[in-house]
Design a protein around this motif. Structure first.
Motif, PDB file in Angstrom:
ATOM      1  N   LEU A  11       0.833  -1.215   0.000  1.00 56.39           N
ATOM      2  CA  LEU A  11       0.000   0.000   0.000  1.00 56.39           C
ATOM      3  C   LEU A  11       0.860   1.254   0.000  1.00 56.39           C
ATOM      4  O   LEU A  11       0.561   2.224  -0.713  1.00 56.39           O
ATOM      5  N   LEU A  12       1.921   1.247   0.792  1.00 53.60           N
ATOM      6  CA  LEU A  12       2.814   2.405   0.812  1.00 53.60           C
ATOM      7  C   LEU A  12       3.481   2.585  -0.552  1.00 53.60           C
ATOM      8  O   LEU A  12       3.602   3.712  -1.036  1.00 53.60           O
ATOM      9  N   LEU A  13       3.889   1.487  -1.167  1.00 58.67           N
ATOM     10  CA  LEU A  13       4.489   1.590  -2.506  1.00 58.67           C
ATOM     11  C   LEU A  13       3.485   2.159  -3.497  1.00 58.67           C
ATOM     12  O   LEU A  13       3.826   3.039  -4.296  1.00 58.67           O
ATOM     13  N   GLY A  14       2.247   1.684  -3.457  1.00 53.35           N
ATOM     14  CA  GLY A  14       1.221   2.219  -4.352  1.00 53.35           C
ATOM     15  C   GLY A  14       1.003   3.705  -4.136  1.00 53.35           C
ATOM     16  O   GLY A  14       0.921   4.485  -5.090  1.00 53.35           O
ATOM     17  N   ALA A  15       0.943   4.119  -2.882  1.00 55.40           N
ATOM     18  CA  ALA A  15       0.777   5.539  -2.568  1.00 55.40           C
ATOM     19  C   ALA A  15       1.976   6.343  -3.048  1.00 55.40           C
ATOM     20  O   ALA A  15       1.827   7.444  -3.609  1.00 55.40           O
ATOM     21  N   SER A 126       8.580   9.131   7.229  1.00 49.64           N
ATOM     22  CA  SER A 126       9.887   9.096   6.571  1.00 49.64           C
ATOM     23  C   SER A 126      10.977   8.495   7.442  1.00 49.64           C
ATOM     24  O   SER A 126      11.993   8.040   6.920  1.00 49.64           O
ATOM     25  N   GLY A 127      10.767   8.455   8.734  1.00 57.39           N
ATOM     26  CA  GLY A 127      11.768   7.876   9.622  1.00 57.39           C
ATOM     27  C   GLY A 127      11.691   6.368   9.726  1.00 57.39           C
ATOM     28  O   GLY A 127      12.523   5.750  10.385  1.00 57.39           O
ATOM     29  N   THR A 128      10.716   5.775   9.070  1.00 54.71           N
ATOM     30  CA  THR A 128      10.581   4.321   9.087  1.00 54.71           C
ATOM     31  C   THR A 128      11.244   3.742   7.847  1.00 54.71           C
ATOM     32  O   THR A 128      11.520   4.461   6.882  1.00 54.71           O
ATOM     33  N   GLU A 129      11.475   2.456   7.885  1.00 51.96           N
ATOM     34  CA  GLU A 129      12.054   1.792   6.718  1.00 51.96           C
ATOM     35  C   GLU A 129      10.940   1.482   5.720  1.00 51.96           C
ATOM     36  O   GLU A 129       9.942   0.857   6.070  1.00 51.96           O
ATOM     37  N   TRP A 130      11.096   1.914   4.472  1.00 52.48           N
ATOM     38  CA  TRP A 130      10.083   1.711   3.452  1.00 52.48           C
ATOM     39  C   TRP A 130      10.426   0.486   2.618  1.00 52.48           C
ATOM     40  O   TRP A 130      11.564   0.340   2.156  1.00 52.48           O
ATOM     41  N   ALA A 131       9.431  -0.364   2.413  1.00 48.52           N
ATOM     42  CA  ALA A 131       9.613  -1.506   1.534  1.00 48.52           C
ATOM     43  C   ALA A 131       9.837  -1.017   0.099  1.00 48.52           C
ATOM     44  O   ALA A 131       9.323   0.022  -0.299  1.00 48.52           O
ATOM     45  N   TYR A 132      10.602  -1.757  -0.637  1.00 47.08           N
ATOM     46  CA  TYR A 132      10.857  -1.482  -2.050  1.00 47.08           C
ATOM     47  C   TYR A 132      11.492  -0.113  -2.283  1.00 47.08           C
ATOM     48  O   TYR A 132      11.292   0.513  -3.309  1.00 47.08           O
ATOM     49  N   ALA A 133      12.269   0.356  -1.307  1.00 46.84           N
ATOM     50  CA  ALA A 133      12.978   1.635  -1.452  1.00 46.84           C
ATOM     51  C   ALA A 133      14.375   1.375  -2.011  1.00 46.84           C
ATOM     52  O   ALA A 133      14.983   0.336  -1.747  1.00 46.84           O
ATOM     53  N   VAL A 134      14.866   2.321  -2.779  1.00 52.80           N
ATOM     54  CA  VAL A 134      16.214   2.224  -3.324  1.00 52.80           C
ATOM     55  C   VAL A 134      17.188   2.549  -2.206  1.00 52.80           C
ATOM     56  O   VAL A 134      17.061   3.566  -1.527  1.00 52.80           O
ATOM     57  N   ASN A 135      18.165   1.688  -2.015  1.00 53.13           N
ATOM     58  CA  ASN A 135      19.172   1.895  -0.972  1.00 53.13           C
ATOM     59  C   ASN A 135      20.347   2.636  -1.571  1.00 53.13           C
ATOM     60  O   ASN A 135      21.036   2.107  -2.435  1.00 53.13           O
ATOM     61  N   VAL A 136      20.573   3.870  -1.118  1.00 52.90           N
ATOM     62  CA  VAL A 136      21.676   4.655  -1.660  1.00 52.90           C
ATOM     63  C   VAL A 136      22.962   4.483  -0.853  1.00 52.90           C
ATOM     64  O   VAL A 136      23.990   5.011  -1.226  1.00 52.90           O
ATOM     65  N   GLY A 137      22.886   3.780   0.251  1.00 48.62           N
ATOM     66  CA  GLY A 137      24.079   3.444   1.016  1.00 48.62           C
ATOM     67  C   GLY A 137      24.734   4.580   1.745  1.00 48.62           C
ATOM     68  O   GLY A 137      25.929   4.563   1.987  1.00 48.62           O
ATOM     69  N   LEU A 138      23.981   5.623   2.118  1.00 44.21           N
ATOM     70  CA  LEU A 138      24.577   6.725   2.888  1.00 44.21           C
ATOM     71  C   LEU A 138      24.207   6.629   4.331  1.00 44.21           C
ATOM     72  O   LEU A 138      23.240   6.265   4.774  1.00 44.21           O
TER      73      LEU A 138
END
Length: 138
Positions: A11-15, A126-138
């Motif tokens: 649902l978060l990804l869809g939003a 935004s402070g939570t971990e989002w599924a299917y997020a791109v990890n930029v490694g910073l």
């Protein structure tokens, strides 16, 4: 709270896809119709309208794509929220226009307030971990 895979993550990804992609598209429109939007911004009394239109376009593209990809989500959602807080009363001042324009401006004003609510919701999570997020490694 973590929005991992599962219903919440989907649902978060869809939003994110719906909201962020359309915000980025609006930003792209600032750049593709720069002349028209600059004229409108000038009419509304925006200082340095050409720069403001280009800058806001870049801000919306970056914010929208950041939300879609889940990259720096606080900065992305904050950029969108900032844009909406600054521009909504300036560009859609339904209380200060002729009656024949008031309804259209009120609709745009209300739409932007709704978008502000959504951007604040993304900022809140935004402070939570989002599924299917791109990890930029910073």
């Amino acid at each position: 709270m973590v929005f991992e895979s599962g219903l919440e993550g989907a649902l978060l990804l869809g939003a994110r896809l719906l909201f962020g992609a359309l915000i980025a598209f609006q930003g792209l429109n600032h750049l593709l119709d720069h002349e028209g939007m600059t004229g409108y911004a000038e009419m509304k009394g925006v200082p340095v309208p050409g720069v403001a239109v280009a800058g806001s376009g870049i801000m919306l593209i970056g914010g929208g794509l950041g939300i879609v990809l889940g990259v720096f989500p606080a900065i992305a959602a904050g950029a969108v929220a900032t844009f909406l807080v600054v521009t909504t009363p300036m560009m859609h001042d339904f209380w200060a226009v002729d009656d024949d324009q008031a309804q259209d401006q009120m609709i745009h004003f209300i739409k932007n307030v709704e978008l502000l609510g959504a951007s604040l919701l993304f900022l809140a999570v935004s402070g939570t971990e989002w599924a299917y997020a791109v990890n930029v490694g910073l």
